[in-house]
Design a protein around this motif. Structure first.
Motif, PDB file in Angstrom:
ATOM      1  N   HIS A 161       0.830  -1.198   0.000  1.00  0.00           N
ATOM      2  CA  HIS A 161       0.000   0.000   0.000  1.00  0.00           C
ATOM      3  C   HIS A 161       0.869   1.253   0.000  1.00  0.00           C
ATOM      4  CE1 HIS A 161      -2.990   3.007   1.221  1.00  0.00           C
ATOM      5  NE2 HIS A 161      -3.919   2.140   0.861  1.00  0.00           N
ATOM      6  N   PHE A 162       0.347   2.330  -0.566  1.00  0.00           N
ATOM      7  CA  PHE A 162       1.098   3.586  -0.627  1.00  0.00           C
ATOM      8  C   PHE A 162       1.421   4.103   0.778  1.00  0.00           C
ATOM      9  CE2 PHE A 162       1.592   8.163  -0.919  1.00  0.00           C
ATOM     10  CZ  PHE A 162       2.417   8.303  -2.020  1.00  0.00           C
ATOM     11  N   ALA A 168       4.678   3.678  -3.798  1.00  0.00           N
ATOM     12  CA  ALA A 168       5.004   3.485  -2.381  1.00  0.00           C
ATOM     13  C   ALA A 168       6.511   3.481  -2.131  1.00  0.00           C
ATOM     14  CB  ALA A 168       4.378   2.179  -1.883  1.00  0.00           C
ATOM     15  N   ASN A 169       7.312   3.184  -3.137  1.00  0.00           N
ATOM     16  CA  ASN A 169       8.780   3.174  -2.994  1.00  0.00           C
ATOM     17  C   ASN A 169       9.393   4.538  -3.288  1.00  0.00           C
ATOM     18  OD1 ASN A 169       8.825   0.387  -2.392  1.00  0.00           O
ATOM     19  ND2 ASN A 169       8.747  -0.112  -4.581  1.00  0.00           N
ATOM     20  N   ASN A 170       8.529   5.552  -3.458  1.00  0.00           N
ATOM     21  CA  ASN A 170       8.967   6.914  -3.770  1.00  0.00           C
ATOM     22  C   ASN A 170       9.565   7.055  -5.164  1.00  0.00           C
ATOM     23  OD1 ASN A 170       8.144   8.215  -1.384  1.00  0.00           O
ATOM     24  ND2 ASN A 170       9.965   7.437  -0.308  1.00  0.00           N
ATOM     25  N   HIS A 215     -10.025 -15.626  -2.407  1.00  0.00           N
ATOM     26  CA  HIS A 215     -11.452 -15.484  -2.114  1.00  0.00           C
ATOM     27  C   HIS A 215     -11.803 -14.007  -2.290  1.00  0.00           C
ATOM     28  CE1 HIS A 215     -15.226 -16.722  -0.144  1.00  0.00           C
ATOM     29  NE2 HIS A 215     -15.173 -15.579   0.521  1.00  0.00           N
ATOM     30  N   GLY A 216     -12.307 -13.628  -3.476  1.00  0.00           N
ATOM     31  CA  GLY A 216     -12.635 -12.235  -3.731  1.00  0.00           C
ATOM     32  C   GLY A 216     -11.452 -11.446  -4.278  1.00  0.00           C
ATOM     33  N   GLN A 217     -11.515 -10.121  -4.148  1.00  0.00           N
ATOM     34  CA  GLN A 217     -10.487  -9.230  -4.679  1.00  0.00           C
ATOM     35  C   GLN A 217     -10.183  -8.128  -3.663  1.00  0.00           C
ATOM     36  OE1 GLN A 217     -12.859  -8.127  -8.221  1.00  0.00           O
ATOM     37  NE2 GLN A 217     -11.163  -8.841  -9.470  1.00  0.00           N
ATOM     38  N   LEU A 218      -8.992  -7.551  -3.798  1.00  0.00           N
ATOM     39  CA  LEU A 218      -8.605  -6.407  -2.978  1.00  0.00           C
ATOM     40  C   LEU A 218      -8.319  -5.231  -3.905  1.00  0.00           C
ATOM     41  CD1 LEU A 218      -7.809  -5.226  -0.174  1.00  0.00           C
ATOM     42  CD2 LEU A 218      -5.459  -5.928  -0.697  1.00  0.00           C
ATOM     43  N   LYS A 219      -9.037  -4.144  -3.713  1.00  0.00           N
ATOM     44  CA  LYS A 219      -8.728  -2.894  -4.421  1.00  0.00           C
ATOM     45  C   LYS A 219      -7.835  -2.088  -3.496  1.00  0.00           C
ATOM     46  CE  LYS A 219     -12.055   0.190  -5.172  1.00  0.00           C
ATOM     47  NZ  LYS A 219     -11.772   1.547  -4.659  1.00  0.00           N
ATOM     48  N   ILE A 220      -6.618  -1.804  -3.940  1.00  0.00           N
ATOM     49  CA  ILE A 220      -5.616  -1.227  -3.052  1.00  0.00           C
ATOM     50  C   ILE A 220      -4.971   0.005  -3.685  1.00  0.00           C
ATOM     51  CG2 ILE A 220      -3.803  -2.781  -3.913  1.00  0.00           C
ATOM     52  CD1 ILE A 220      -2.712  -2.850  -1.010  1.00  0.00           C
ATOM     53  N   THR A 221      -4.769   1.031  -2.886  1.00  0.00           N
ATOM     54  CA  THR A 221      -4.130   2.260  -3.355  1.00  0.00           C
ATOM     55  C   THR A 221      -2.626   2.032  -3.445  1.00  0.00           C
ATOM     56  OG1 THR A 221      -5.849   3.653  -2.399  1.00  0.00           O
ATOM     57  CG2 THR A 221      -3.719   4.689  -2.827  1.00  0.00           C
ATOM     58  N   GLN A 222      -2.068   2.266  -4.638  1.00  0.00           N
ATOM     59  CA  GLN A 222      -0.660   1.953  -4.837  1.00  0.00           C
ATOM     60  C   GLN A 222       0.182   3.162  -5.237  1.00  0.00           C
ATOM     61  OE1 GLN A 222      -0.578  -1.002  -7.944  1.00  0.00           O
ATOM     62  NE2 GLN A 222      -1.071   0.467  -9.563  1.00  0.00           N
ATOM     63  N   SER A 223      -0.450   4.253  -5.646  1.00  0.00           N
ATOM     64  CA  SER A 223       0.330   5.427  -6.024  1.00  0.00           C
ATOM     65  C   SER A 223      -0.523   6.686  -5.904  1.00  0.00           C
ATOM     66  CB  SER A 223       0.889   5.286  -7.444  1.00  0.00           C
ATOM     67  OG  SER A 223      -0.121   4.907  -8.352  1.00  0.00           O
ATOM     68  N   LYS A 224       0.123   7.811  -6.157  1.00  0.00           N
ATOM     69  CA  LYS A 224      -0.487   9.108  -5.897  1.00  0.00           C
ATOM     70  C   LYS A 224      -0.127  10.079  -7.024  1.00  0.00           C
ATOM     71  CE  LYS A 224      -0.891  11.979  -1.684  1.00  0.00           C
ATOM     72  NZ  LYS A 224      -0.309  12.145  -0.328  1.00  0.00           N
TER      73      LYS A 224
END
Length: 723
Positions: free
Chosen positions: A71-72, A459-461, A525-534
């Motif tokens: 995650h970011f 997330a790694n800048n 089982h399902g999905q994850l919507k995840i914030t990865q950048s900005k």
């Protein structure tokens, strides 16, 4: 859906490590307290506690790892986080604090600080035990409400000087069951009173409320393991940011359908909001958007099929509400909604929408022309309205040289407007919620020679800079960009770039502030919507949280405390990184003060703006109401005052248009229903905000001959700070 549900039904409850903690919590939470008026469920119905499955436990572990490492936001799973997850989970399960008591909350003390460590290792039972207790309390409360109805509405007293709090999200938990009984009697009185004031007879009121409570009770008994898991996971993922969320297998199916825009329905994005279903946004070009009555932040409380009364959906699962709203093309669905600007939750309106498929061409950019006469000088201003940033990806991938996209369509429209001899251009991005990122990048390129358009930091800048590599320019004249609170994501990238380049003025209200990028990742089982950048502007500031601040502001009816990134819990903050070298075409600092002065002078005498201000003041007054009276005479006086104000504002607008006033609120509502039912009805006159954009354009041309520098392509460079 069926396969997924069958798989869930075959999964075994998870009873892995940490069983001591889980058993202790189960004993602590599942001991119920007798309730005043209604002490126990019907003998024929018993709530069956739900339990986690092995698949869910594995998914939980995967989610925890993804959040911590990809995650970011760099956020560890700590004791402090445990308390926050606990609070968010309770907010989801009982956000209005109407089911649990302070005694119930105290029972959670021993485990709420341990939820984080349990979530790290897939120990789901603590969260499920909390869920099961809340379901039991919901059942008890609804049985209490039905018992109250059994005693007759005539036994409710509406002469006392009582009030009820409209929003209990920040209220104290009621201390015990007796206090909760009193609260629920006031809730029932509030619901009865609102319907009486609308002219509904008591027998119809009782039938309506009974159907509502029986429907909610039925669903409480039918609680599923997946309901508890999704609620618990979203309380967990929401600690990182509001756009990171877990999708169950069924919700994943709905999400994928929505993203393809191939579904025949009403074109609205919905989400759960406590016991309600809330409208997040409308899909441009969709039936709801064209019909015009449904608005973001409206809450859906009833859904009816063609020719039938709406079914109360308070307390329903989101997927069930979605299924009820969907239907075949050209059929009509009726929604009963609590408007976003309603004075309380008992104020509803009914909206009929004809279902249809959302078509790409109905989201296309369009053009118009404003002709202005100013002090003997005539101006012709082009207007391009962009509802969304779209592209026909299938046609693009198939190699179709004529595929549709925002940039292609706008380029063509600009050419047509230039042939018409326009003096300037207004780009209208109001209510544009974003879309294809590369289209925002390409669209900026129509107005600049070449250069960076947006920065994306992960997330790694690591920072990626998107560039317009095409030196050609479709339009190099003066430019105004219109935005509002519903302009988000790609819209903010475009508006921010135009502002940073000094390429034009941004006019309107502060934008949404959605400056993050999400990816959807499959789980077991399902999905994850995840914030990865900005996203970051070329000047270095993020569009996240703050959005784009207009150069010239125009107030909006939208309640910024309820709609916008800064209104969401745990939203990522605004920050900035290094600017990147970019061209600055014009410095507006020398004329912006005079532009604002002229704008304000026009609006001081503009009857439409005065009416807008009156509406905003009326809505703000309604929003500031914290309580409503349960005394019939007081409530009736308040109700009549609100109706008079609504009618006065509506008739003032009709007077401006030279139309006959309505003689009653009922006549106004009948007219609105008739207008909404006719999808071919359009308002030929451009709204006054667009016209004001044209006037600002004329001001720019009149004020400073430096504007000619845009036309002559003179510019200067803005360099990034030295490293």
């Amino acid at each position: 859906m069926t396969i997924a549900e069958n798989m869930m039904s075959r999964s075994r409850p998870f009873t892995g490590r940490g069983k001591g903690l889980c058993r202790a919590l189960a004993v602590a939470l599942l001991v119920s307290t007798p309730l005043g008026l209604q002490a126990k469920p019907d003998d024929s119905k018993v709530y069956e506690p739900v339990a986690p499955t092995i698949d869910q436990a594995r998914a939980n572990i995967l989610i925890a790892r993804q959040l911590q490492f990809t995650h970011f936001r760099d956020l560890g799973i700590s004791d402090e986080l445990s308390g926050d997850v606990f609070s968010a989970y309770l907010e989801y399960l009982d956000g209005q604090r109407i089911y649990l008591t302070q005694q119930d909350i105290q029972r959670f003390d021993r485990v709420k600080s341990q939820l984080g460590s349990a979530l790290k290792t897939g120990q789901l039972q603590p969260g499920f035990d909390i869920y099961n207790l809340v379901q039991q309390r919901i059942i008890e409360r609804l049985q209490f409400a039905l018992k109250t109805l059994d005693q007759g509405l005539e036994n409710l007293d509406f002469s006392a000087n009582e009030t009820i709090l409209l929003d209990r999200s920040e209220a104290d938990w009621e201390p015990d069951q007796a206090a909760l009984d009193n609260l629920w009697i006031r809730r029932i009185k509030n619901a009865v009173l609102a319907q009486r004031l609308n002219g509904t007879e008591d027998d119809q009121i009782e039938e309506s409320l009974r159907q509502r409570y029986e429907g909610q009770l039925k669903r409480a008994y039918q609680a599923r393991s997946e309901d508890a898991f999704q609620a618990y996971m979203n309380a967990f993922t929401g600690m990182w940011d509001p756009h990171t969320s877990y999708f169950s297998p069924r919700t994943s199916e709905n999400f994928n359908i929505n993203m393809s825009l191939s579904l025949e329905g009403i074109g609205a994005v919905l989400q759960s909001d406590n016991e309600f279903t809330k409208v997040v946004r409308l899909v441009p070009g969709g039936p709801a958007s064209k019909q015009g009555q449904l608005q973001p932040a409206d809450r859906i409380v009833g859904v009816g099929q063609e020719g039938k009364k709406p079914v109360n959906v308070i307390g329903w699962r989101l997927d069930e509400v979605v299924d009820l709203i969907r239907g075949p093309r050209d059929s009509t669905v009726t929604l009963e909604v609590i408007p976003a600007n309603a004075s309380d939750e008992t104020v509803t309106k009914t909206i009929a929408i004809k279902r249809d498929e959302v078509k790409l061409e109905e989201q296309s950019a369009s053009k118009d022309v404003i002709e202005l006469e100013r002090g003997g000088e005539d101006y012709k201003v082009g207007v391009i309205t962009i509802p969304t940033f779209y592209a026909d990806f299938q046609a693009m991938q198939a190699g179709d040289p004529n595929y549709k996209s925002t940039t292609r369509d706008v380029r063509k429209l600009i050419g047509e407007l230039q042939e018409d001899g326009v003096d300037g251009l207004v780009v209208d991005l109001r209510n544009n919620g974003g879309g294809a990122l590369h289209e925002a990048n390409d669209l900026v390129g129509l107005f600049i020679d070449k250069g960076p358009t947006v920065q994306i930091r992960n997330a790694n800048n690591d920072v990626q800079v998107l560039n317009d590599e095409d030196p050609s320019v479709a339009y190099d004249g003066p430019l105004v960009v219109l935005v509002n609170r519903m302009s988000a994501s790609a819209s903010e990238i475009f508006a921010g770039a135009i502002q940073d380049y000094g390429r034009g003025l941004v006019v309107g209200s502060q934008t949404f502030g959605k400056g993050t990028v999400q990816a959807v990742r499959p789980l077991n089982h399902g999905q994850l919507k995840i914030t990865q950048s900005k996203f970051y502007r070329v000047s270095g500031g993020s569009t996240q949280h703050k959005g784009v601040i207009p150069d010239i502001e125009i107030p909006s009816r939208v309640d910024k405390t309820r709609i916008g990134e800064d209104a969401l819990d745990h939203a990522l903050p605004w920050d900035q990184i290094e600017a990147v070298p970019h061209t600055r075409y014009f410095d507006f600092s020398g004329i912006i003060g005079e532009l604002r002065k002229r704008h304000e002078s026009r609006f001081d005498t503009n009857p439409e703006f005065k009416l807008l201000q009156r509406e905003i003041e009326f809505l703000e007054k309604q929003r500031q109401l914290e309580t409503v009276s349960l005394n019939f005479d007081e409530r009736k006086a308040q109700h009549e005052q609100i109706e008079r104000t609504r009618l006065t504002i509506a008739n003032a607008r009709r007077e401006l248009r030279g139309e006959e006033p309505f003689d009653s609120l009922e006549a106004l509502e009948d007219w609105q229903d008739a207008q909404a039912a006719d999808l071919d009805t359009t308002d030929e006159e451009l709204d006054f905000v667009i016209r004001e954009g044209g006037h600002i354009m004329a001001d720019m041309l009149e004020l400073d001959q430096q504007m000619a520098s845009i036309l002559q392509r003179r510019h200067f460079a803005v360099q990034a700070p030295a490293q």
